[in-house]
Write a protein that holds these residues in place. Sequence first.
Motif, PDB file in Angstrom:
ATOM      1  N   LEU A   1       0.878  -1.131   0.007  1.00  0.00           N
ATOM      2  CA  LEU A   1      -0.041   0.038   0.024  1.00  0.00           C
ATOM      3  C   LEU A   1       1.027   1.098   0.103  1.00  0.00           C
ATOM      4  N   LYS A   2       2.181   1.140   0.518  1.00  0.00           N
ATOM      5  CA  LYS A   2       2.931   2.406   0.400  1.00  0.00           C
ATOM      6  C   LYS A   2       3.223   2.719  -1.008  1.00  0.00           C
ATOM      7  N   ALA A   3       3.226   1.692  -2.092  1.00  0.00           N
ATOM      8  CA  ALA A   3       3.284   2.082  -3.516  1.00  0.00           C
ATOM      9  C   ALA A   3       1.986   2.371  -3.806  1.00  0.00           C
ATOM     10  N   GLN A   4       1.071   1.894  -3.767  1.00  0.00           N
ATOM     11  CA  GLN A   4      -0.501   1.827  -4.282  1.00  0.00           C
ATOM     12  C   GLN A   4      -1.141   3.145  -3.883  1.00  0.00           C
ATOM     13  N   LEU A   5      -0.931   3.586  -2.618  1.00  0.00           N
ATOM     14  CA  LEU A   5      -1.723   4.610  -2.167  1.00  0.00           C
ATOM     15  C   LEU A   5      -0.943   5.918  -1.910  1.00  0.00           C
ATOM     16  N   ALA A   6       0.562   5.642  -1.587  1.00  0.00           N
ATOM     17  CA  ALA A   6       1.033   6.940  -1.190  1.00  0.00           C
ATOM     18  C   ALA A   6       2.406   7.221  -2.121  1.00  0.00           C
ATOM     19  N   GLY A   7       2.469   6.570  -3.224  1.00  0.00           N
ATOM     20  CA  GLY A   7       3.312   6.778  -4.268  1.00  0.00           C
ATOM     21  C   GLY A   7       4.911   6.505  -3.976  1.00  0.00           C
TER      22      GLY A   7
ATOM     23  N   GLN B   1       9.644   9.451   0.680  1.00  0.00           N
ATOM     24  CA  GLN B   1       8.469   9.371  -0.298  1.00  0.00           C
ATOM     25  C   GLN B   1       7.156   9.088   0.004  1.00  0.00           C
ATOM     26  N   LEU B   2       7.018   8.823   1.517  1.00  0.00           N
ATOM     27  CA  LEU B   2       5.655   8.854   1.936  1.00  0.00           C
ATOM     28  C   LEU B   2       5.193  10.493   2.329  1.00  0.00           C
TER      29      LEU B   2
END
Length: 172
Positions: A67-73, A92-93
């Motif tokens: 979800l770090k990638a999916q929702l927070a880029g 990055q978050l």
Amino acid sequence: MARNPLADALGLDHDELTKLVATLRERAETVATAESLTGGLVVAALTSVPGSSAVVRGGVVVYATPLKAQLAGVDPAALAEHGPVHPLIAEQLADGARVACGSTWGIGLTGVAGPDPQDGTEPGVVHLAVSGAGHTIVRTIGIDGNRHQVRSGAVRAAFDLLNARFEEPAGG
């Protein structure tokens, strides 16, 4: 002033928290969060202050690594290379929260609350970042204590880092 039970539970100074929200309002600035370690406590603390809807744009809890990638880029390659608990991930978050929510400031947190290590990282290690347009500050700190103490200490550290940014020009 009335007590703030959430601020009390997190060991936050209610007056300082109220001042933080007021400072954002005075500066016509907004904030958003992407939280792993703290599970939404930063945005919950901010929104416990009356009038915070004028400055809090939103937040995402990205406890699960994908979800770090999916929702927070967060860059999936960075996650693969460094794992979810790393200063680059906090950076990055923060930037992802700021961009996704269209806010002046983004706050990102990741770390290990314990009681056990995670991927070789000891409990109490916290990576946090505050992102403004064109500039992000990242800090790695160690917090001694149990799971609650680590998480609440991370919230306090995030607010301290955001407050430090107010000494800079608006939006920078």
